[in-house]
Design a protein around this motif. Structure first.
Motif, PDB file in Angstrom:
ATOM      1  N   VAL A   1       0.848  -1.195   0.000  1.00 16.36           N
ATOM      2  CA  VAL A   1       0.000   0.000   0.000  1.00 16.36           C
ATOM      3  C   VAL A   1       0.884   1.246   0.000  1.00 16.36           C
TER       4      VAL A   1
ATOM      5  N   SER B   1      -4.328   5.753   2.939  1.00 15.92           N
ATOM      6  CA  SER B   1      -5.751   5.484   3.200  1.00 15.92           C
ATOM      7  C   SER B   1      -6.566   5.580   1.914  1.00 15.92           C
TER       8      SER B   1
ATOM      9  N   LYS C   1      -6.163   2.308   0.086  1.00 14.70           N
ATOM     10  CA  LYS C   1      -6.992   1.250   0.696  1.00 14.70           C
ATOM     11  C   LYS C   1      -8.457   1.418   0.316  1.00 14.70           C
TER      12      LYS C   1
END
Length: 195
Positions: free
Chosen positions: A159, A171, A174
């Protein structure tokens, strides 16, 4: 190590007498005699089973252990006035037959590969078709969903690596994966039409 040859009648009588004496003493509670009986019987059974499973040498030791266990569990059925090796061989024959039946049943479930190249060619074609279908579905997603899926799920990047590569926050990567996969699932359910 003693070479195994065909047992002569004199040698067979010797083996019978020795095994019988050890087994009977074991039945009467002599643990050492019973241990020696199992040890001697293992060698005898190994030869007996190996002759019958000539094509499957890997199965011999497992079957010897199964025979020893069966004989141990059935030792109360042995009649002391009967030849021990006949009793032992009967149990071993049943175990060999059970193994051969099981192998036969398993082999019947397998389809022979007559034309291996056709199987592998079909597999390669299916993989190519699947890749094309996935790419077509991914192309319908916006970059914020498509890129995280491609980099993380297909290329195996982390990520954090994907965030640096795309300029997105971790974030956001994700969330992009989650929403993108959800959108892909919806497209697949609808047959790939644009949602």
């Amino acid at each position: 190590m003693e070479r195994t040859t065909r047992t002569t009648p004199f040698r067979a009588a010797e083996v019978e007498a020795e095994l019988h004496a050890l087994f009977v003493r074991g039945l009467d509670g002599d643990g050492e005699a019973y241990r020696r009986f199992l040890q001697r019987l293992s060698g005898h059974l190994r030869v007996f089973v190996a002759r019958r499973l000539f094509g499957w040498p890997d199965e011999v030791e497992d079957l010897v252990q199964e025979c020893l266990l069966a004989m141990h569990n059935q030792r109360h059925t042995y009649q002391r006035d009967q030849p021990l090796t006949a009793w032992v061989h009967a149990i071993a024959r049943y175990k060999v037959i059970d193994l051969l039946r099981a192998k036969s049943a398993r082999e019947a479930l397998h389809d022979p590969l007559d034309d291996e190249t056709a199987v592998f060619a079909e597999s390669a074609t299916e993989a190519s078709d699947a890749r094309r279908d996935v790419q077509a579905l991914l192309a319908q997603l916006p970059d914020r969903h498509r890129l995280p899926i491609v980099h993380v799920k297909l290329e195996g990047l982390s990520v954090a690596e994907t965030a640096k590569l795309t300029g997105m926050s971790e974030s956001a990567v994700k969330v992009g994966i989650h929403r993108g996969l959800k959108a892909l699932a919806a497209k697949m359910r609808s047959g790939g039409r644009k949602a």
